[in-house]
Structures are given as C-alpha cells and as structure tokens.
Design a protein around this motif. Structure first.
Motif, PDB file in Angstrom:
ATOM      1  N   ASP A 540       0.841  43.926  23.587  1.00 32.91           N
ATOM      2  CA  ASP A 540       2.108  45.124  23.020  1.00 32.91           C
ATOM      3  C   ASP A 540       2.533  46.162  24.896  1.00 32.91           C
ATOM      4  N   GLY A 541       3.793  45.981  25.164  1.00 31.42           N
ATOM      5  CA  GLY A 541       4.068  46.800  26.189  1.00 31.42           C
ATOM      6  C   GLY A 541       4.016  46.452  28.017  1.00 31.42           C
ATOM      7  N   ASP A 542       3.213  44.825  27.419  1.00 29.59           N
ATOM      8  CA  ASP A 542       3.372  43.949  28.830  1.00 29.59           C
ATOM      9  C   ASP A 542       5.084  43.837  29.201  1.00 29.59           C
ATOM     10  N   ILE A 543       5.287  44.374  30.381  1.00 31.72           N
ATOM     11  CA  ILE A 543       7.043  43.567  30.890  1.00 31.72           C
ATOM     12  C   ILE A 543       6.284  42.277  31.504  1.00 31.72           C
ATOM     13  N   LEU A 544       7.363  41.323  30.754  1.00 32.00           N
ATOM     14  CA  LEU A 544       7.636  39.795  31.409  1.00 32.00           C
ATOM     15  C   LEU A 544       8.611  39.998  32.597  1.00 32.00           C
ATOM     16  N   ILE A 545       8.942  39.060  33.720  1.00 30.06           N
ATOM     17  CA  ILE A 545       9.962  39.825  34.500  1.00 30.06           C
ATOM     18  C   ILE A 545      10.485  37.967  34.768  1.00 30.06           C
ATOM     19  N   PHE A 546      11.792  37.214  34.249  1.00 27.51           N
ATOM     20  CA  PHE A 546      11.669  36.377  35.346  1.00 27.51           C
ATOM     21  C   PHE A 546      12.896  36.005  36.058  1.00 27.51           C
ATOM     22  N   HIS A 547      12.738  35.272  37.285  1.00 29.52           N
ATOM     23  CA  HIS A 547      13.883  35.378  38.807  1.00 29.52           C
ATOM     24  C   HIS A 547      14.096  34.060  39.073  1.00 29.52           C
ATOM     25  N   ALA A 548      15.558  33.986  39.358  1.00 32.10           N
ATOM     26  CA  ALA A 548      15.887  32.347  39.431  1.00 32.10           C
ATOM     27  C   ALA A 548      15.488  32.053  41.023  1.00 32.10           C
ATOM     28  N   ARG A 549      15.456  30.508  41.903  1.00 40.49           N
ATOM     29  CA  ARG A 549      15.536  31.218  43.070  1.00 40.49           C
ATOM     30  C   ARG A 549      16.552  29.448  43.422  1.00 40.49           C
ATOM     31  N   LYS A 550      16.985  29.633  44.661  1.00 37.68           N
ATOM     32  CA  LYS A 550      17.193  27.729  44.808  1.00 37.68           C
ATOM     33  C   LYS A 550      16.277  26.778  44.516  1.00 37.68           C
ATOM     34  N   ASP A 551      15.962  25.725  45.121  1.00 29.75           N
ATOM     35  CA  ASP A 551      14.809  24.907  44.805  1.00 29.75           C
ATOM     36  C   ASP A 551      15.343  24.099  46.103  1.00 29.75           C
ATOM     37  N   ALA A 552      14.370  24.861  47.745  1.00 27.41           N
ATOM     38  CA  ALA A 552      14.608  24.406  47.872  1.00 27.41           C
ATOM     39  C   ALA A 552      13.229  24.464  49.367  1.00 27.41           C
ATOM     40  N   PRO A 553      12.846  24.733  49.751  1.00 28.93           N
ATOM     41  CA  PRO A 553      11.093  24.819  50.872  1.00 28.93           C
ATOM     42  C   PRO A 553      11.404  26.180  51.371  1.00 28.93           C
ATOM     43  N   LEU A 554      10.275  26.877  51.138  1.00 25.90           N
ATOM     44  CA  LEU A 554      10.690  28.751  51.530  1.00 25.90           C
ATOM     45  C   LEU A 554      10.015  28.277  53.094  1.00 25.90           C
ATOM     46  N   HIS A 555      10.840  29.686  53.364  1.00 22.49           N
ATOM     47  CA  HIS A 555      11.223  29.915  54.511  1.00 22.49           C
ATOM     48  C   HIS A 555      11.140  30.694  54.238  1.00 22.49           C
ATOM     49  N   GLY A 556      10.827  32.216  55.520  1.00 23.19           N
ATOM     50  CA  GLY A 556      10.870  33.636  55.748  1.00 23.19           C
ATOM     51  C   GLY A 556       9.512  34.636  54.812  1.00 23.19           C
ATOM     52  N   GLY A 557       9.464  35.514  55.092  1.00 26.81           N
ATOM     53  CA  GLY A 557       8.526  35.982  54.232  1.00 26.81           C
ATOM     54  C   GLY A 557       8.335  36.790  52.869  1.00 26.81           C
ATOM     55  N   TRP A 558       9.829  36.881  52.395  1.00 27.21           N
ATOM     56  CA  TRP A 558       9.718  37.057  50.437  1.00 27.21           C
ATOM     57  C   TRP A 558      10.500  35.723  49.874  1.00 27.21           C
ATOM     58  N   THR A 559      10.056  35.825  48.931  1.00 25.56           N
ATOM     59  CA  THR A 559      11.187  35.800  47.865  1.00 25.56           C
ATOM     60  C   THR A 559      11.692  36.474  46.985  1.00 25.56           C
ATOM     61  N   GLU A 560      12.255  36.668  46.306  1.00 17.47           N
ATOM     62  CA  GLU A 560      13.222  37.728  46.009  1.00 17.47           C
ATOM     63  C   GLU A 560      12.471  38.693  44.857  1.00 17.47           C
ATOM     64  N   ILE A 561      11.703  37.373  44.202  1.00 18.48           N
ATOM     65  CA  ILE A 561      10.586  37.696  42.897  1.00 18.48           C
ATOM     66  C   ILE A 561       9.307  38.446  42.942  1.00 18.48           C
ATOM     67  N   GLY A 562       9.582  38.211  44.397  1.00 20.81           N
ATOM     68  CA  GLY A 562       7.792  38.663  45.117  1.00 20.81           C
ATOM     69  C   GLY A 562       8.021  40.425  45.484  1.00 20.81           C
ATOM     70  N   LYS A 563       9.226  40.342  45.532  1.00 17.21           N
ATOM     71  CA  LYS A 563      10.252  41.351  45.901  1.00 17.21           C
ATOM     72  C   LYS A 563       9.691  42.532  45.342  1.00 17.21           C
ATOM     73  N   ILE A 564      10.248  41.883  43.961  1.00 12.72           N
ATOM     74  CA  ILE A 564      10.442  42.745  43.089  1.00 12.72           C
ATOM     75  C   ILE A 564       8.977  42.953  41.761  1.00 12.72           C
ATOM     76  N   ARG A 565       7.635  41.607  42.183  1.00 10.61           N
ATOM     77  CA  ARG A 565       6.531  42.180  41.801  1.00 10.61           C
ATOM     78  C   ARG A 565       5.757  43.600  42.385  1.00 10.61           C
ATOM     79  N   THR A 566       5.866  43.170  43.531  1.00 10.51           N
ATOM     80  CA  THR A 566       5.609  44.632  44.756  1.00 10.51           C
ATOM     81  C   THR A 566       6.007  45.837  44.976  1.00 10.51           C
ATOM     82  N   ALA A 567       7.743  45.796  44.568  1.00 14.55           N
ATOM     83  CA  ALA A 567       8.087  47.024  44.225  1.00 14.55           C
ATOM     84  C   ALA A 567       8.032  47.808  43.032  1.00 14.55           C
ATOM     85  N   LEU A 568       7.362  46.990  42.014  1.00 15.08           N
ATOM     86  CA  LEU A 568       7.079  46.707  40.614  1.00 15.08           C
ATOM     87  C   LEU A 568       5.671  48.084  40.602  1.00 15.08           C
TER      88      LEU A 568
END
Ligand code: ASP
Length: 762
Positions: A540-568
């Motif tokens: 109880d009380g667990d928070i589940l976060i789903f987030h979508a992204r383009k199906d493409a090789p990863l570049h750069g420093g962050w994915t959006e879900i990564g930013k959300i996880r850290t900010a949370l």
C-alpha cells in the motif's frame, strides 16, 4: 606622497612603539629609533620559544612589552601612520604558540570581535587569532589609571569591532560562556587573554553592520569570505584535497607540467573564449581543457603528466556551470583506458581513506560540515595512515567520520541509461525507495492500447516503468497527495518533459478495485505480476510511474523517465518523506557512444550531422567498433569512461587515437570536417605522426568533486571567486565594457576597419 611625507614630519611615527614623549621628533632620529626597536624585538623573539617561555616564566615577552608599552590614550590615527606602524609591528613576530598555559605572556595577531563593556573598567571581546589556535576572548580590565592595562583598555575601546590587531597579554582562566557551534565542534580550547597592549593594524568601517543574519551581496565577496567561517572552511578543505591528490600522484612519479592558457581556437567541441590581440585579425583562444597539449606531451615522451588546470568554456548559462573551472588533468603513455581507470580508482579510494582518517562531519543547523580531526601535520598524518592498517579498536572513534564510499561499481552506458535513465546515475536512488526502470512487455504489449495512447502520442513507443516507495507508514493517501503535488509542478519544472509523452501514475491501494490499478486492465495487472522477480510485490502506498519513449538507440545524458525518477526521489527527500542518504556511491560509466547527433553545442562543425560525444581524439572501444565507423557511426562505442559520484559526473577521460592517419580519417571521413577545420589540429596530427605512443587520460572536474564531497548545492560554494550563472564576477565587475580605445587597439567589433592602416600597430 606629499601626504605621506607631511604625516611623517608631523608625527613621531614611533610613539606607540617606544616610550617617547608625544612631541615631533627630528626626522633624522627615525632610522635610529627604528633600528633600536627592530633589534629589541629581534633579541626578544629570537630567544623566545614556547619552551623558553615556560622556562623563563614570561620575562622575555614582558621585556618586549616594556619596550612597546605606550601609556597614552589611543586614538584612531592617520592611515599613513597606521600603515607604517603596522609594518613595524609585523616585522618580527614571536614564535607561534600551540599551548596557552595559565600565566603565559602571549603576542597574538588577528581580528577583534564585538566588544561587551561591563562598566568603565571591564570589557570582554571575542578575538579571532590568525592561526585559529584557540577560542580566544580578550579580557580588558584596569585598576590603576596609570597602568598598562588602563591604556590598553582605552585603546581597545577606540578600535572598531572586527579590526585586525596585534595584542599582547597574559593567559588567564577562561570565563567565556557562549561559543559558536562550529568553534565548539572544532574542539578549540577556550583561552582568555588579559590584555596589556593592543595595536590596531587597520580599521573596520564603523558603518558596516555585521550580524549572524547579514547576507553579504556577491559584490562584497571579501565580506562573505571574512564572516562566513563555513565558506572559509570549505576552501581549507579544498586546498587539503588538492594536496592529497598531488601527494598521491607525485608518489606515482607523475610530473606536474603547466600548459599555456593562451591557446588557439580549435573545434574540439565546446564554444571558446577568444582573446583579441593587437595584431589585426589574430586572436588567442582560452583552452577548453589542456587536451591537445597533454597529448603533445605524450608525443614528447613525458608519459605521466598531471596538472591543476584552468579550463574555459563559453557554455550556455545552465545551472551550476562556470565559464572557467578547474580540472585535475592527467595523461599516461603506453597504457590502455583500463589502466587509467585503475589509477583514478586508486586516487579516489586513497582520497576517501585519507578523508576518513582526517575529517569528521558535524551537523550544524541542519548543514553537514567537515571538521579536521587532527592538526595538519604531515608526519602525524603518515603515522595515522600506518595506524589505519590495524582496525580501530574504539568504535567511538569512528563516529561521524567522513563516510567511506560503497564499493566502486562499473556500468555500461547502455545499462545505466536503461536502468536509471541517466548516464550519471545516483546509486543512492535505489531499493527500497525506487526500483530500476523496466521495459513493460515488448513495445508496451500487455498494456492496454488505450492506456498506451493515453500516455503517449508516439505510434509505437517503448513503455517503461518503475516503482517508487515513500518511507513508512505506507499510507496511500500520503502517496496520493505527494504525487499529485509533484505532477502539478511538472509543467513548470526544469525537467523539460516533451509534449509527446505524459507519465502514467498509479498509487497501489489494496482497498480499491484491482488495487487501484484498474486503468491498466487485467492484462496490465497480470503483466505487472509477471515481473515479480524484478519487482517485488507492491505494498500500500507504492507509486507506479509509466512513461513512454521513442523506440530508438539512446543518446545523451537522460531519458525522460530517468529525470522523473530522480526528481521524485529528491522531492520526497526534501519533504522528509524519505531519509537523506549521506553515503558516497562511486561509479564508473563506460562504453559511451563515440558520436552523438549534433545538438546545440557546436561540436566539430563537420557536415555528417554527428559530433564527438567526448572529444574527437577519443578512440573507438574495440576492433568491431573501429570497423563500424564508416557504416554505423552512431552505433560505435567509445573507449570513454566517466567517473560519477552520487549522480554527479566528477570527471571523464578516454583512450586516444594515437595514429595520425586514423585521427585524420575520423575528422575528415566520419565527422566530415572541412580541410580548414582539420588544419586547426595540424599541430596535434604532427605530434601523433612523430611516433606518439598509445596513450589515455582523464580529467577530474575539481570544483564539482569538492562540492560533491561537501554536499553543497553549487560549485560556487567551493570557489573563492565564482561567477554568477550569467558568467559575471560581481566583485570585480567582469566582463567589463570595452572602451573605444581598446576596440581600436585590439581591432574588435569592426571598429578597427575604420582606423587608417598606418595608425594600426602591427
Ligand atoms: N579533456 C577531457 C575533458 O575536458 C578529459 C580527457 O579526456 O582527459 O573532459
């Protein structure tokens, strides 16, 4: 000058030093008196050591006192006179004292604090000794109006608070009651000095109000430095870390080499600062790093180099970046990238061992602050280092020591991006608070398409999710309120979540149908259940976060879900819903893509639409990557490694391309740079061509390292003279407007074009 001469003529400049009548002396007497004074102080101090002082009682200092004694009322004197006298008083200082036994006569230099007068014949005043040897208090008391103490008292009262002074007095039993928590934490002995003599060395302005709550503007950085002991301590800490690193590198036979700061413009990757010259059309550029010089050193057979180097990058004014910053830069010849990683690992590990031995952390008003355990003494440090080999027997000794890091982890870039959504993951964001990020089924299959459409406008996205947990009592209502506030603040946050995707958020609540996950449908809930191995059962009380992204090789420093996880995580920590973890998690991230799609930074200016992720001298990771350079450049991995501590990139490095032909091939055929662009690297290509051995290196962002070790929010907190986030130094007022004369001299802003040729100095 005229003022100085008249002041000298007007005053007897030695009247405070010698017992002479207050009458102008003939000018020719001055040198004789000065000489006499100097000799006297010399004989007194040269023969005076702590040991001597104890043996001789206090007779030697008393002798000096007799000589310096001035039985006249002190007034704030002419600044020219004060200047002259200050030099005299400072010329022959007594040996430094480390102990302050009762009855001991002492001579001290430092700042007086705020004075408290208890009647006309008794005053107390804090005193900050220049060497911070003890927690001093001045006691000024007189009985006989013709005594030294009487005149010292008068002088003390005339000197404005916070002024620098020289004082003489006798140690007496301390009556000091209030103490600063920081001073207390440092465990400084309380010492009262009954003063017999005090001399002001310069006056602190009387109209400046100093209090604990005074917030000094950036323009008054000198005041910040002077009145913020935490800031001063951080600079002391910084200098200590620097010394440790130098010591470790010197022991490994690294050579410290300085490289030029006036360099030239090259398309290494970052935007540069140009330095115009008087030669029309010519400019230096400030180095974005000593990269090309250090590689040239390798070609020159200097195979173990290091330097604390100033680097300059004209970057966009993003938070916590400085246009000039300090690197601990190093390079090694005849090594692979792995060997450099090993060396850096040893450096960091040894540094943490030293920190653990020499510093402890105190918490003052919620701020964690380092305090030195023992006085800075290299010999005793070595002894302690030896002692460290044996485990400490007294567990109390370990309390509040500077934390030692968790074992160092190595992670591939691709894994870091998938699991944490960041190329610099903060490993404190982990169980039980946040799970890794998981891909939900194949392309979101298993999740109702209705749900996928709700969270993404992309046609065939990858859907990822993580589970987040607040600290007990695991109440769904608390979680709901927390996540609602978080989501409401998202559009205005700096996270930059694109418009194509919105996070899908659930709070696990066993009192609700399908535990509050009904929007996922039975299939979705089943999918979640099927992930039990990776994802322990929700409570109880667990928070589940789903987030979508383009199906493409990863570049750069962050994915959006990564930013959300850290900010949370940080929002929950700041709201006290998760306890703050003060440990250090050190991590290597390696195997970055060699190239990234060209973004906002200028890159190398090539026409291929790609730029080097690190810099264009970085070697591909292995043979296969080398072979794929031409066909699949964006899939090629680099022998590039970053060091990350608690989610901050502390430094990075790579193995270099050491063969000129290969380097030229990358510049010309892969990055598609022009001949002109390539020719800007001709010095480096020549150096590589001259039999340069394989080499690899690394650079620590030194400011960031210190700010992470001290857990302060900004690098500005660990830099003596930082620049604002607009790149300005408000203290000195830089950058400053260019004058028309300078424009002319340096041929800038096209003004020079208007100047006739014959007027221009070549
Ligand atoms: N020069 C690089 C940088 O500034 C570090 C390195 O590759 O050694 O990031």
């Amino acid at each position: 000058m005229a003022r100085l001469l008249s002041s000298i003529l007007r005053n007897n400049s030695l009247r405070c030093i010698c017992r002479v009548p207050r009458r102008p002396l003939p000018r020719q007497c001055r040198p004789i008196l000065q000489l006499e004074h100097a000799r006297s102080i010399e004989t007194t101090f040269r023969t005076t050591s702590d040991e001597d002082n104890r043996k001789l009682g206090s007779s030697s200092i008393t002798k000096t006192l007799n000589f310096l004694d001035e039985k006249e009322e002190y007034t704030i004197e002419d600044p020219f006179e004060m200047f002259e006298r200050s030099c005299m008083v400072l010329r022959d200082q007594p040996p430094k004292m480390t102990e302050f036994p009762m009855g001991q006569d002492v001579v001290l230099y430092g700042y007086i604090g705020k004075r408290k007068d208890l009647g006309s014949a008794l005053s107390f005043c804090d005193f900050q000794d220049k060497d911070s040897k003890a927690d001093f208090q001045i006691v000024s008391q007189w009985e006989d109006p013709d005594s030294r103490q009487y005149y010292a008292h008068k002088s003390l009262k005339a000197i404005p608070s916070y002024s620098p002074v020289m004082l003489m007095g006798t140690v007496q039993e301390s009556q000091k009651k209030s103490t600063d928590p920081l001073v207390e934490a440092k465990g400084l002995e309380k010492v009262d000095i009954r003063i017999k003599y005090i001399r002001c060395l310069n006056t602190f302005p009387k109209d400046v109000v100093v209090s604990k709550d005074t917030v000094w503007p950036a323009k008054a950085r000198h005041m910040q430095l002077r009145f913020d002991p935490f800031l001063r301590d951080r600079l002391i800490f910084r200098a200590w870390i620097k010394r440790q690193l130098i010591r470790i590198l010197a022991a490994r036979k690294f050579l410290e080499i300085e490289t030029p700061v006036l360099f030239k413009s090259t398309p290494e990757g970052a935007r540069e600062f140009l330095v115009p010259t008087r030669k029309k059309g010519y400019a230096y550029a400030l180095p974005q790093s000593p990269q090309q010089y250090k590689q040239t050193l390798m070609a020159g057979g200097i195979l173990k180099y290091y330097q604390f180097a100033k680097c300059f990058r004209d970057e966009d004014h993003r938070a916590d970046r400085q246009p000039e910053f300090t690197q601990l830069d190093l390079e090694m010849g005849f090594v692979t990238g792995r060997e450099v990683m090993n060396l850096v690992t040893v450096l960091v590990t040894s540094l943490f061992v030293q920190l653990h031995q020499s510093w402890r952390i105190v918490e003052i008003n919620g701020v964690r602050h380092p305090v030195r355990i023992a006085p800075e003494d290299h010999a005793s440090e070595r002894k302690r280092a030896k002692r460290w080999v044996k485990p400490l027997t007294d567990p109390g000794e370990l309390i509040n020591r500077f934390p030692r890091p968790q074992p160092i982890t190595i992670l591939k870039y691709a894994d870091a991006m998938k699991r944490y959504g960041s190329d610099k993951p903060d490993l404190r964001i982990d169980f039980p608070w946040a799970t890794w990020i998981y891909r939900m089924g194949q392309r979101g299959k298993g999740l109702p398409s209705q749900f996928t459409r709700m969270i993404s406008r992309l046609p065939d996205p990858v859907v990822e999710a993580f589970r987040f947990r607040l600290d007990a009592p695991h109440n769904p209502d608390v979680s709901r309120q927390f996540i609602k506030n978080f989501m409401d603040s998202l559009p205005n946050s700096t996270l930059n979540i694109g418009p194509e995707n919105t996070p899908g958020v659930f709070v696990y609540d066993s009192a609700k149908p399908l535990n509050g996950l009904s929007a996922l449908g039975f299939d979705g809930v089943e999918l979640l259940d099927s992930m039990q191995e990776k994802w322990p059962k929700c409570i109880d009380g667990d928070i589940l976060i789903f987030h979508a992204r383009k199906d493409a090789p990863l570049h750069g420093g962050w994915t959006e879900i990564g930013k959300i996880r850290t900010a949370l995580y940080w929002t929950a920590v700041n709201e006290g819903l998760i306890p703050k973890n003060n440990n250090f998690h050190v991590l290597w991230v390696h195997g970055f893509p060699l190239f990234s799609p060209t973004g906002d930074d200028p890159g190398q200016g090539g026409k291929a639409g790609i730029c080097s992720t690190h810099h264009p001298f970085t070697a591909p990771l292995n043979d296969q990557d080398f072979k794929n350079l031409k066909t699949e450049p964006l899939h090629v991995k680099a022998d590039h490694y970053d060091l990350v501590i608690n989610g901050v990139e502390i430094g990075g490095g790579s193995r270099r391309i050491h063969i000129a032909e290969v380097q030229e091939y990358v510049l010309r055929d892969i990055l598609k740079m022009t001949d002109e662009g390539i020719s800007q690297f001709s010095h480096l290509l020549d150096a590589l061509r001259a039999g340069c051995p394989p080499h690899a290196g690394f650079a620590f962002g030194f400011d960031r390292l210190i700010s992470v070790l001290l857990d302060v929010p900004s690098v500005r907190d660990v830099i003596a003279f930082p620049k604002t986030n607009k790149g300005e130094d408000l203290l000195v007022g830089s950058p400053a407007k260019v004058t028309p004369e300078q424009m002319k001299t340096y041929h800038i802003f096209g003004e020079a074009d208007k100047i006739p040729e014959d007027e221009i100095e070549a």
